[in-house]
Design an enzyme around this catalytic site. Structure first.
Site, PDB file in Angstrom:
ATOM      1  N   HIS A  95       9.182   6.902   8.149  1.00 17.69           N
ATOM      2  CA  HIS A  95       9.814   6.996   6.832  1.00 17.69           C
ATOM      3  C   HIS A  95      11.279   7.349   7.084  1.00 17.69           C
ATOM      4  O   HIS A  95      11.602   7.978   8.092  1.00 17.69           O
ATOM      5  CB  HIS A  95       9.100   8.038   5.969  1.00 17.69           C
ATOM      6  CG  HIS A  95       7.742   7.574   5.496  1.00 17.69           C
ATOM      7  ND1 HIS A  95       7.501   7.229   4.190  1.00 17.69           N
ATOM      8  CD2 HIS A  95       6.590   7.353   6.164  1.00 17.69           C
ATOM      9  CE1 HIS A  95       6.233   6.841   4.066  1.00 17.69           C
ATOM     10  NE2 HIS A  95       5.642   6.900   5.247  1.00 17.69           N
ATOM     11  N   CYS A 144       4.425   9.261   0.071  1.00 17.55           N
ATOM     12  CA  CYS A 144       3.023   9.651  -0.015  1.00 17.55           C
ATOM     13  C   CYS A 144       2.921  10.648  -1.158  1.00 17.55           C
ATOM     14  O   CYS A 144       3.614  11.663  -1.157  1.00 17.55           O
ATOM     15  CB  CYS A 144       2.537  10.273   1.289  1.00 17.55           C
ATOM     16  SG  CYS A 144       0.849  10.897   1.142  1.00 17.55           S
ATOM     17  N   ARG A 154       0.833  -1.213   0.000  1.00 19.71           N
ATOM     18  CA  ARG A 154       0.000   0.000   0.000  1.00 19.71           C
ATOM     19  C   ARG A 154       0.865   1.259   0.000  1.00 19.71           C
ATOM     20  O   ARG A 154       0.919   1.992  -0.979  1.00 19.71           O
ATOM     21  CB  ARG A 154      -0.955  -0.040   1.221  1.00 19.71           C
ATOM     22  CG  ARG A 154      -2.057   1.003   1.168  1.00 19.71           C
ATOM     23  CD  ARG A 154      -1.636   2.373   1.642  1.00 19.71           C
ATOM     24  NE  ARG A 154      -1.075   2.401   2.980  1.00 19.71           N
ATOM     25  CZ  ARG A 154      -0.480   3.473   3.484  1.00 19.71           C
ATOM     26  NH1 ARG A 154      -0.373   4.589   2.788  1.00 19.71           N
ATOM     27  NH2 ARG A 154       0.066   3.430   4.698  1.00 19.71           N
ATOM     28  N   ASP A 155       1.597   1.507   1.068  1.00 21.02           N
ATOM     29  CA  ASP A 155       2.384   2.752   1.160  1.00 21.02           C
ATOM     30  C   ASP A 155       3.489   2.739   0.103  1.00 21.02           C
ATOM     31  O   ASP A 155       3.832   3.787  -0.452  1.00 21.02           O
ATOM     32  CB  ASP A 155       2.988   2.876   2.570  1.00 21.02           C
ATOM     33  CG  ASP A 155       3.216   4.314   3.013  1.00 21.02           C
ATOM     34  OD1 ASP A 155       3.185   5.215   2.161  1.00 21.02           O
ATOM     35  OD2 ASP A 155       3.433   4.536   4.217  1.00 21.02           O
ATOM     36  N   ASN A 196       9.591   4.220   3.220  1.00 22.26           N
ATOM     37  CA  ASN A 196       9.376   3.824   4.614  1.00 22.26           C
ATOM     38  C   ASN A 196      10.625   3.140   5.159  1.00 22.26           C
ATOM     39  O   ASN A 196      11.483   2.675   4.400  1.00 22.26           O
ATOM     40  CB  ASN A 196       8.234   2.814   4.694  1.00 22.26           C
ATOM     41  CG  ASN A 196       6.896   3.414   4.350  1.00 22.26           C
ATOM     42  OD1 ASN A 196       6.672   3.806   3.212  1.00 22.26           O
ATOM     43  ND2 ASN A 196       6.022   3.479   5.317  1.00 22.26           N
ATOM     44  N   HIS A 245       5.159   4.559  12.778  1.00 21.50           N
ATOM     45  CA  HIS A 245       5.234   4.435  11.308  1.00 21.50           C
ATOM     46  C   HIS A 245       6.274   5.430  10.811  1.00 21.50           C
ATOM     47  O   HIS A 245       6.015   6.626  10.711  1.00 21.50           O
ATOM     48  CB  HIS A 245       3.837   4.749  10.749  1.00 21.50           C
ATOM     49  CG  HIS A 245       3.714   4.752   9.266  1.00 21.50           C
ATOM     50  ND1 HIS A 245       3.032   3.767   8.565  1.00 21.50           N
ATOM     51  CD2 HIS A 245       4.127   5.626   8.321  1.00 21.50           C
ATOM     52  CE1 HIS A 245       3.041   4.042   7.274  1.00 21.50           C
ATOM     53  NE2 HIS A 245       3.692   5.163   7.095  1.00 21.50           N
TER      54      HIS A 245
HETATM   55  P1  HMG Z   1     -13.200  14.529  -2.482  1.00 22.65           P
HETATM   56  O1  HMG Z   1     -12.915  14.966  -3.877  1.00 22.65           O
HETATM   57  O2  HMG Z   1     -13.425  15.573  -1.426  1.00 22.65           O
HETATM   58  O3  HMG Z   1     -14.395  13.477  -2.480  1.00 22.65           O
HETATM   59  O4  HMG Z   1     -11.973  13.605  -2.039  1.00 22.65           O
HETATM   60  P2  HMG Z   1     -15.946  13.722  -2.312  1.00 22.65           P
HETATM   61  O5  HMG Z   1     -16.337  13.132  -1.020  1.00 22.65           O
HETATM   62  O6  HMG Z   1     -16.279  15.168  -2.588  1.00 22.65           O
HETATM   63  O7  HMG Z   1     -16.530  12.837  -3.521  1.00 22.65           O
HETATM   64  C1  HMG Z   1     -16.282  13.205  -4.891  1.00 22.65           C
HETATM   65  C2  HMG Z   1     -16.506  12.002  -5.780  1.00 22.65           C
HETATM   66  O8  HMG Z   1     -15.520  11.021  -5.473  1.00 22.65           O
HETATM   67  C3  HMG Z   1     -17.862  11.319  -5.620  1.00 22.65           C
HETATM   68  O9  HMG Z   1     -18.221  10.813  -6.917  1.00 22.65           O
HETATM   69  C4  HMG Z   1     -17.563  10.158  -4.730  1.00 22.65           C
HETATM   70  O10 HMG Z   1     -18.442   9.044  -4.908  1.00 22.65           O
HETATM   71  C5  HMG Z   1     -16.172   9.773  -5.185  1.00 22.65           C
HETATM   72  P3  HMG Z   1     -19.361  11.547  -7.793  1.00 22.65           P
HETATM   73  O11 HMG Z   1     -20.562  11.536  -6.904  1.00 22.65           O
HETATM   74  O12 HMG Z   1     -18.813  12.931  -8.008  1.00 22.65           O
HETATM   75  O13 HMG Z   1     -19.401  10.698  -8.998  1.00 22.65           O
HETATM   76  N1  HMG Z   1     -15.441   9.128  -4.094  1.00 22.65           N
HETATM   77  C6  HMG Z   1     -14.851   7.929  -4.156  1.00 22.65           C
HETATM   78  N2  HMG Z   1     -14.744   7.026  -5.141  1.00 22.65           N
HETATM   79  C7  HMG Z   1     -14.074   5.880  -4.819  1.00 22.65           C
HETATM   80  N3  HMG Z   1     -13.569   5.604  -3.613  1.00 22.65           N
HETATM   81  C8  HMG Z   1     -13.652   6.484  -2.605  1.00 22.65           C
HETATM   82  C9  HMG Z   1     -14.310   7.701  -2.875  1.00 22.65           C
HETATM   83  N4  HMG Z   1     -14.582   8.783  -2.102  1.00 22.65           N
HETATM   84  C10 HMG Z   1     -15.267   9.645  -2.846  1.00 22.65           C
HETATM   85  N5  HMG Z   1     -13.154   6.206  -1.400  1.00 22.65           N
HETATM   86  C11 HMG Z   1     -11.106  11.796  -0.714  1.00 22.65           C
HETATM   87  C12 HMG Z   1     -11.901  13.095  -0.715  1.00 22.65           C
HETATM   88  C13 HMG Z   1     -10.826  11.441   0.730  1.00 22.65           C
HETATM   89  C14 HMG Z   1     -11.930  10.719  -1.381  1.00 22.65           C
HETATM   90  C15 HMG Z   1      -9.781  12.031  -1.491  1.00 22.65           C
HETATM   91  O14 HMG Z   1      -9.145  13.127  -0.930  1.00 22.65           O
HETATM   92  C16 HMG Z   1      -8.876  10.849  -1.464  1.00 22.65           C
HETATM   93  O15 HMG Z   1      -9.165   9.807  -2.054  1.00 22.65           O
HETATM   94  N6  HMG Z   1      -7.688  10.960  -0.797  1.00 22.65           N
HETATM   95  C17 HMG Z   1      -6.770   9.860  -0.665  1.00 22.65           C
HETATM   96  C18 HMG Z   1      -5.335  10.355  -0.564  1.00 22.65           C
HETATM   97  C19 HMG Z   1      -4.431   9.181  -0.278  1.00 22.65           C
HETATM   98  O16 HMG Z   1      -4.761   8.019  -0.500  1.00 22.65           O
HETATM   99  N7  HMG Z   1      -3.204   9.468   0.245  1.00 22.65           N
HETATM  100  C20 HMG Z   1      -2.238   8.456   0.583  1.00 22.65           C
HETATM  101  C21 HMG Z   1      -2.613   7.655   1.804  1.00 22.65           C
HETATM  102  S1  HMG Z   1      -2.226   8.473   3.340  1.00 22.65           S
HETATM  103  C22 HMG Z   1      -0.541   8.116   3.628  1.00 22.65           C
HETATM  104  O17 HMG Z   1       0.131   7.620   2.767  1.00 22.65           O
HETATM  105  C23 HMG Z   1       0.055   8.378   4.998  1.00 22.65           C
HETATM  106  C24 HMG Z   1       0.256   7.101   5.813  1.00 22.65           C
HETATM  107  O18 HMG Z   1       1.121   6.202   5.158  1.00 22.65           O
HETATM  108  C25 HMG Z   1       0.837   7.436   7.203  1.00 22.65           C
HETATM  109  C26 HMG Z   1       2.030   8.387   7.140  1.00 22.65           C
HETATM  110  O19 HMG Z   1       3.059   8.053   6.516  1.00 22.65           O
HETATM  111  O20 HMG Z   1       1.889   9.468   7.703  1.00 22.65           O
HETATM  112  C27 HMG Z   1      -1.084   6.375   6.046  1.00 22.65           C
HETATM  113 MG    MG Z   2       3.364   6.342   5.212  1.00 24.62          MG
END
Ligand code: HMG
Ligand code: MG
Length: 315
Positions: free
Chosen positions: A223, A254, A25-26, A263, A221
């Site tokens: 990096h 990320c 995933r990450d 990581n 966690h």
């Molecule tokens: P948004 O644009 O605000 O979404 O994004 P919304 O709620 O306004 O919805 C817009 C449209 O997206 C809608 O479709 C929803 O159905 C669709 P429409 O009605 O317009 O046709 N939608 C989705 N479709 C599929 N799957 C979903 C989903 N949600 C809404 N889940 C949102 C908000 C949170 C969805 C967006 O910002 C997003 O997907 N962000 C993900 C970012 C990400 O994955 N980052 C990496 C992971 S975090 C990380 O790596 C850190 C970590 O490792 C720890 C660390 O290191 O610190 C965990």
């Molecule tokens: Mg991470």
């Protein structure tokens, strides 16, 4: 391969640690090009085969936000067909109800929400404010718990933020406590951009303890941007933490965090824990073999020092 460090335990450290593997995933969320679904499935199978007790498989986020993991449903469907219930136990990231619905449809049992400790990263990673991220998590966590699922809560930018700089420890504790109050089982404290140092780790864990959150609820966690990840693990062990996130081969980052690099490599963590005589259940050769294979798939060598020392050239 087959080298292992001499075992010299250090008094006072935990005797057993859980490694929470995030490479699929990450790691893969950050690749420039999408890795074929079958390669991801093979990666997950190999990680499980290496004895990693928890293998986070993918994310049910918006496919436009993280196109690298747009095949989440296809991957989990394939793994479930092959591995049955073992695949349903693999955790996946879900930011909101839509993501949770997609995980529930596939019968998955473990999800993780991911919060930000800072305003800027909440906006960049989740399109929410620091406050409104909780409006998204609250119904999502409640629905997951009602469905009998287990929910992990990540907190990002716990040790520093590339836009805001220093992040006060109290701010991190406040965000973490709110996730715990919403019902998450374990908090994973993320050093998203790898700026943590050992004293900072100890002070954050102590601040959670002062707020009534013990080590059994916390994971760390790291990096490895500044090469501090293992030193920070050591500080975490000294403070009593027994769950550490790591990524095979040191893949990771990320896409929404400027300057996030890989990581902590699982192999580096395994080598370190083995030397301390701390039980982890992971077969080092098998993870190294997996990372060498993955490096061949990605066309570049692993950044992990242990993979480089033991693994030879990618094949
Ligand atoms: P948004 O644009 O605000 O979404 O994004 P919304 O709620 O306004 O919805 C817009 C449209 O997206 C809608 O479709 C929803 O159905 C669709 P429409 O009605 O317009 O046709 N939608 C989705 N479709 C599929 N799957 C979903 C989903 N949600 C809404 N889940 C949102 C908000 C949170 C969805 C967006 O910002 C997003 O997907 N962000 C993900 C970012 C990400 O994955 N980052 C990496 C992971 S975090 C990380 O790596 C850190 C970590 O490792 C720890 C660390 O290191 O610190 C965990
Ligand atoms: Mg991470």
């Amino acid at each position: 391969m087959s080298a292992l460090p001499m075992v010299v335990p250090e008094p006072g450290l935990p005797t057993e640690v859980t490694i929470y593997e995030v490479g699929a995933r990450d790691g893969l969320q950050n690749e420039k090009t999408s890795v074929p679904t079958e390669v991801k499935a093979e990666f997950v199978r190999r990680l499980l085969g290496a004895g990693l007790p928890i293998v986070e498989a993918t994310s049910f986020v918006h496919p436009k936000w993280v196109p690298q993991l747009a095949d989440a449903a296809e991957l989990m469907t394939g793994l479930t067909a092959e591995l049955g219930d073992a695949a349903r136990q693999l955790p996946v990231l879900v930011p909101n109800q839509r993501g949770l619905d997609r995980a529930v449809e596939l019968g998955l049992r473990h999800v993780a929400v991911f919060a930000s400790a800072t305003e800027t990263f909440a906006s960049k990673n989740l399109n929410r404010t620091l406050e409104s991220q909780f409006e998204m998590f609250e119904p999502t966590i409640a629905a997951a718990l009602a469905a009998g699922m287990d929910v992990r809560g990540y907190v990002s930018m716990c040790f520093g933020d590339p836009w805001e700089g220093a992040v006060p420890v109290e701010q991190v504790v406040a965000v973490g406590k709110r996730l715990l109050d919403l019902g998450v089982g374990q908090l994973s404290l993320g050093d998203t951009i790898g700026v943590a140092t050992a004293g900072h780790v100890r002070s954050l864990v102590a601040a959670f303890a002062d707020a009534g959150v013990g080590c059994e609820r916390l994971a760390l966690h790291f990096h490895d941007t500044y090469g501090q990840a293992l030193t920070n693990v050591h500080a975490g062990l000294q403070a009593g933490i027994t769950t550490f996130d790591a990524s095979a081969g040191g893949l990771g980052g990320c896409p929404y965090a400027k300057s996030a690099t890989g990581n902590l490599a699982t192999e580096d963590l395994v080598w370190f824990l083995t030397g301390l005589g701390i039980e982890h259940g992971v077969d080092l050769d098998a993870v190294v073999g997996t990372s060498v294979w993955m490096a061949g798939q990605l066309g570049r060598p692993s950044p992990s020092a242990v993979v480089r020392a033991l693994g030879g050239t990618p094949g």
